[in-house]
Design a protein around this motif. Structure first.
Motif, mmCIF file in Angstrom:
data_model
loop_
_atom_site.group_PDB
_atom_site.id
_atom_site.type_symbol
_atom_site.label_atom_id
_atom_site.label_comp_id
_atom_site.label_asym_id
_atom_site.label_seq_id
_atom_site.Cartn_x
_atom_site.Cartn_y
_atom_site.Cartn_z
ATOM 1 N N HIS A 130 0.862 24.565 82.040
ATOM 2 C CA HIS A 130 2.110 23.482 82.601
ATOM 3 C C HIS A 130 3.406 24.048 82.882
ATOM 4 N N ASP A 131 3.434 25.579 82.307
ATOM 5 C CA ASP A 131 4.972 25.877 81.652
ATOM 6 C C ASP A 131 5.903 25.625 80.620
ATOM 7 N N VAL A 132 5.389 24.679 79.356
ATOM 8 C CA VAL A 132 6.022 24.242 78.707
ATOM 9 C C VAL A 132 5.932 24.787 77.665
ATOM 10 N N ALA A 133 7.031 24.524 76.922
ATOM 11 C CA ALA A 133 7.753 24.959 75.599
ATOM 12 C C ALA A 133 6.812 24.209 74.498
ATOM 13 N N VAL A 134 6.725 25.108 73.836
ATOM 14 C CA VAL A 134 6.306 24.756 72.415
ATOM 15 C C VAL A 134 7.162 24.930 70.546
ATOM 16 N N VAL A 135 7.612 23.608 70.453
ATOM 17 C CA VAL A 135 8.568 24.656 68.992
ATOM 18 C C VAL A 135 7.390 23.646 68.334
ATOM 19 N N PRO A 136 6.952 24.574 67.291
ATOM 20 C CA PRO A 136 6.378 23.959 65.989
ATOM 21 C C PRO A 136 6.816 23.713 65.133
ATOM 22 N N LEU A 266 3.817 36.821 58.647
ATOM 23 C CA LEU A 266 4.873 35.829 57.716
ATOM 24 C C LEU A 266 5.968 36.256 57.825
ATOM 25 N N GLY A 267 6.678 34.445 58.484
ATOM 26 C CA GLY A 267 8.403 34.457 58.994
ATOM 27 C C GLY A 267 8.224 34.938 60.381
ATOM 28 N N SER A 268 7.663 34.394 60.625
ATOM 29 C CA SER A 268 6.978 34.749 62.376
ATOM 30 C C SER A 268 7.591 33.245 63.464
ATOM 31 N N GLU A 269 8.307 32.736 62.576
ATOM 32 C CA GLU A 269 8.839 31.067 62.903
ATOM 33 C C GLU A 269 8.029 30.719 64.118
ATOM 34 N N GLY A 270 7.114 30.642 64.081
ATOM 35 C CA GLY A 270 6.793 29.634 65.462
ATOM 36 C C GLY A 270 6.475 30.142 66.711
ATOM 37 N N THR A 271 6.945 31.178 66.974
ATOM 38 C CA THR A 271 7.225 32.489 67.888
ATOM 39 C C THR A 271 5.940 32.721 68.188
ATOM 40 N N PHE A 272 4.886 33.820 67.278
ATOM 41 C CA PHE A 272 3.622 34.233 67.512
ATOM 42 C C PHE A 272 2.414 33.512 67.958
ATOM 43 N N GLY A 273 2.307 32.234 67.016
ATOM 44 C CA GLY A 273 1.323 31.469 67.134
ATOM 45 C C GLY A 273 1.946 30.249 65.767
ATOM 46 N N VAL A 274 0.613 29.618 65.851
ATOM 47 C CA VAL A 274 0.787 28.464 65.326
ATOM 48 C C VAL A 274 -0.065 27.922 64.058
ATOM 49 N N ILE A 275 0.659 28.363 62.835
ATOM 50 C CA ILE A 275 -0.196 28.568 61.927
ATOM 51 C C ILE A 275 -1.642 27.328 61.390
ATOM 52 N N ILE A 539 5.516 31.199 75.631
ATOM 53 C CA ILE A 539 6.195 29.171 75.328
ATOM 54 C C ILE A 539 6.824 28.942 74.253
ATOM 55 N N LEU A 540 6.237 29.590 73.041
ATOM 56 C CA LEU A 540 6.194 29.347 71.752
ATOM 57 C C LEU A 540 7.863 29.924 71.599
ATOM 58 N N ASN A 541 8.546 28.605 70.979
ATOM 59 C CA ASN A 541 9.292 29.103 69.700
ATOM 60 C C ASN A 541 10.417 29.637 70.874
ATOM 61 N N PRO A 542 10.967 29.373 72.210
ATOM 62 C CA PRO A 542 11.884 30.502 73.187
ATOM 63 C C PRO A 542 12.942 30.503 72.704
ATOM 64 N N GLY A 543 14.375 30.972 72.311
ATOM 65 C CA GLY A 543 15.380 31.134 71.511
ATOM 66 C C GLY A 543 15.365 31.151 70.444
ATOM 67 N N LYS A 544 14.227 31.400 70.024
ATOM 68 C CA LYS A 544 14.436 31.522 67.676
ATOM 69 C C LYS A 544 13.804 32.954 67.902
ATOM 70 N N LEU A 545 13.910 34.197 66.646
ATOM 71 C CA LEU A 545 14.204 35.352 66.675
ATOM 72 C C LEU A 545 14.309 36.089 66.999
ATOM 73 N N ILE A 546 13.687 36.582 68.143
ATOM 74 C CA ILE A 546 13.412 37.722 68.784
ATOM 75 C C ILE A 546 14.894 37.614 69.297
ATOM 76 N N PRO A 547 16.046 38.131 69.163
ATOM 77 C CA PRO A 547 16.958 38.862 70.493
ATOM 78 C C PRO A 547 16.149 39.141 71.748
ATOM 79 N N GLY A 548 16.802 38.981 72.556
ATOM 80 C CA GLY A 548 16.921 38.734 74.172
ATOM 81 C C GLY A 548 15.531 38.167 74.497
ATOM 82 N N LEU A 549 15.032 37.160 73.912
ATOM 83 C CA LEU A 549 14.337 36.731 74.275
ATOM 84 C C LEU A 549 14.235 35.362 73.885
ATOM 85 N N GLY A 550 14.462 34.405 75.502
ATOM 86 C CA GLY A 550 15.146 33.314 75.610
ATOM 87 C C GLY A 550 15.814 32.622 74.525
ATOM 88 N N PRO A 551 16.609 31.330 74.868
ATOM 89 C CA PRO A 551 16.662 30.778 76.150
ATOM 90 C C PRO A 551 16.921 31.842 77.454
#
Ligand SMILES: Cc1cc2nc3c(=O)[nH]c(=O)nc-3n(C[C@H](O)[C@H](O)[C@H](O)COP(=O)(O)OP(=O)(O)OC[C@H]3O[C@@H](n4cnc5c(N)ncnc54)[C@H](O)[C@@H]3O)c2cc1C
Length: 554
Positions: A130-136, A266-275, A539-551
């Motif tokens: 459904h194209d919904v972003a997810v913030v752990p 470790l340190g992936s800040e919810g951008t790779f997966g949900v622990i 969809i996972l935590n856009p705009g966090k951690l990784i430069p150049g990927l969202g928002p």
């Protein structure tokens, strides 16, 4: 393997403040008068507005997506009442609190509470469809924008609150490991482990509210990090739910089976997966805990002594060296007869205007005795004087109070915030000078006289972290700009000095613009490649951690 369940839920934090509302603490009046003299704090009432009055934007979650989520987790676990949304409007940085205190809040389109790993996998599937972003969302104590409900390129965003994934705790007393869900909080885990004569030993200042999953996602460091290790050193294995499926990383006590994927998560800040599950190394409850205070004539002498202690293998489990500004502020805030006596002693011994060091040892009685004796000789030879246990025990008793005092400062016309970094020993003193002077000059605009305090509390054989706390009279004309400009400037200073932009607070939104400078363009490409494998629709935590990927670009 022993299993326990039945977590006692913590009290919810205040919406626009730190911690348990019942534990609100007021700065004593002598401390306020001292701040008025010291930084010209024009003590005025600047209370938070009632969050009941905040107008919230209508939810952008489609009826279809909402229904699909409700099918997975149950209708009662998809929430969009004002209180649930406001509780997930961001973290607990100064700017987060300042905005919420003014009644400004960006909220997610819904809060979803999964009950187990399978729920999380199914929620991620629904959100990808459904194209919904997810913030752990763990404890929501991020101070770097980690839980800001950003939707990136997606039309809607949910906050995925992991509090229901805490139980059970499975203890393997033979191997000294404990396995639990990511929503478990520190106090509850310590309570369960204590029943087995065990402890995790991870005590960050946010301990009362942060979660175990959050610690892993941010590579947190606790106050006893010297003795027990940073959180990433405590993780044996992790299970993650990702849009691409389940990933389990870490096996056995050590492994040479290729690159360390556990370290990558470790340190992936919810951008790779949900622990969704963690297995941690635990220790036996120490027989003895011994805290004491020492004094140095100067910060430089104290730094040198800490370096030598650590490199000689004699470091205590806890060491916290305050610079002259933090030391005198601690004494001024404490006040009272004992402080007057202490000041007299320090003056008589030529340590007036010096630096306080708190040290703590934990472990078997005989070992603590020998370690203390060896470290004390080195400290004395380095020019330190011992101040005794009262000051160390007072530190332990009050070690979770500072965030409550920050709220009181915000209620009385102040801005107050912290930042941290780390560098090699040869550069620590220079970095200390340049960060302080940058903070003082940026926050010293418009006639303000900021107080900049510093301490070292995480030391390594090769270097140390520096932790800065600032308090200034708030610029009512531009309260956010006052801090944002200083933070941007000082992060430039830290990055160009070759130090890390964060030793333990993580990257989030705040440090993301500097990450490429720290890890290089190829480093960023590696992160993007991992992300596109695990989370192909971003969809996972856009705009966090990784430069150049969202928002803006995701
Ligand atoms: C007053 C105060 C004191 C602090 N003291 C310390 C300190 O001493 N040491 C320290 O290291 N930090 C400290 N912090 C920072 C913060 O507490 C830590 O970063 C903590 O690790 C965050 O845990 P959390 O559960 O609150 O995570 P959250 O704030 O909920 O989330 C942090 C990040 O992790 C992600 N995340 C959370 N849970 C998961 C999960 N299960 N799976 C995947 N991603 C997840 C989020 O999306 C977000 O990006 C402090 C913060 C405050 C406000």
């Amino acid at each position: 393997m022993a299993t326990t369940s039945g977590a006692v839920p913590p009290r919810d934090m205040a919406l626009a403040a730190w911690g348990d509302p019942a534990r609100h603490k007021a700065l004593p009046s002598h401390a306020r008068r001292w701040l008025a003299r010291e930084i010209g704090l024009s003590d005025r009432k600047t209370p938070a507005v009632s969050l009941r009055e905040v107008a919230l934007a209508p939810s952008r979650l489609s009826a279809e997506a909402r229904a699909a989520l409700a099918t997975v987790v149950g209708a009662g676990n998809v929430r969009d009442d004002a209180e649930s949304l406001l509780r997930h409007a961001g973290g607990k940085s100064y700017l987060d609190l300042a905005r919420r205190r003014r009644g400004e809040a960006d909220v997610p389109d819904a809060v979803v509470l999964p009950g187990d790993h399978a729920d999380v996998l199914a929620v991620l599937r629904v959100c990808a469809e459904h194209d919904v972003a997810v913030v752990p969302f763990g404890g929501g104590t991020s101070v770097v924008g980690g839980v800001a409900p950003l939707s990136g390129q997606h039309p809607a965003v949910i906050s995925l609150d992991l509090r229901r994934l805490a139980d059970p705790v499975r203890v393997d007393a033979e191997s000294l490991t404990a396995t639990m869900g990511p929503g478990m909080r520190g106090p509850e885990l310590e309570r369960r482990l204590a029943a087995h004569g065990l402890t995790l030993g991870h005590f960050p200042q946010s301990w009362e509210h942060a979660t175990l999953g959050g610690y892993a996602a941010t590579r947190s460091a606790g106050q006893a990090s010297i003795g027990y290790g940073r959180f990433d050193e405590l993780v044996v294995s992790l299970q993650l739910a990702t849009p691409a499926g389940t990933l389990v990383v870490g096996r056995g006590p050590a492994s040479a089976a290729g690159p360390n994927l556990r370290a990558l998560m470790l340190g992936s800040e919810g951008t790779f997966g949900v622990i969704t599950e963690l297995t941690l190394r635990v220790r036996r409850t120490p027989e003895v805990v011994h805290d004491e205070g020492w004094s140095f004539r100067s910060f430089g002498e104290g730094l040198d002594a800490l370096r030598r202690l650590t490199q000689a293998g004699l470091a205590p489990d806890i060491a916290r060296l305050s610079d002259p500004d933090e030391s005198r502020t601690n004494l001024a805030f404490t006040g009272g007869g004992k402080t007057t006596l202490l000041r007299g002693l320090l003056t008589a011994r030529g340590h007036r205007g010096g630096c306080l060091l708190i040290v703590g040892w934990e472990g078997p009685r005989v070992v603590v005795k020998d370690r203390r004796a060896a470290a004390s000789s080195l400290l004395r030879a380095a020019g330190a004087i011992r101040l005794g246990t009262t000051i160390g025990e007072a530190w332990r008793r009050h070690r979770y109070d500072a965030p409550y005092l920050r709220d009181d400062l915000l209620d009385h016309g102040a801005m107050a915030e912290t930042l941290e970094t780390a560098t090699n020993w040869g550069d620590v003193a220079g970095l200390y000078d340049s960060v302080r002077s940058s903070l003082r000059s940026e926050l010293g605009r418009n006639g303000k006289r900021p107080l900049v305090m510093t301490h070292v509390s995480h030391v390594y054989p090769t270097g140390a972290s520096l932790y800065f706390t600032v308090i200034a009279d708030r610029d009512d004309a531009d309260p956010d700009g006052q801090w944002q400009r200083a933070k941007d400037r000082v992060t430039d200073v830290i990055a160009s000095a070759g130090a890390t932009v964060t030793h333990h607070h993580a990257v989030g939104t705040d440090h993301r613009p500097w990450l490429e400078e720290e890890i290089g363009t190829l480093g960023v490409q590696v992160l993007r490649a991992v992300k596109s494998t695990l989370d192909p629709t971003g969809i996972l935590n856009p705009g966090k951690l990784i430069p150049g990927l969202g928002p803006e670009q995701a």
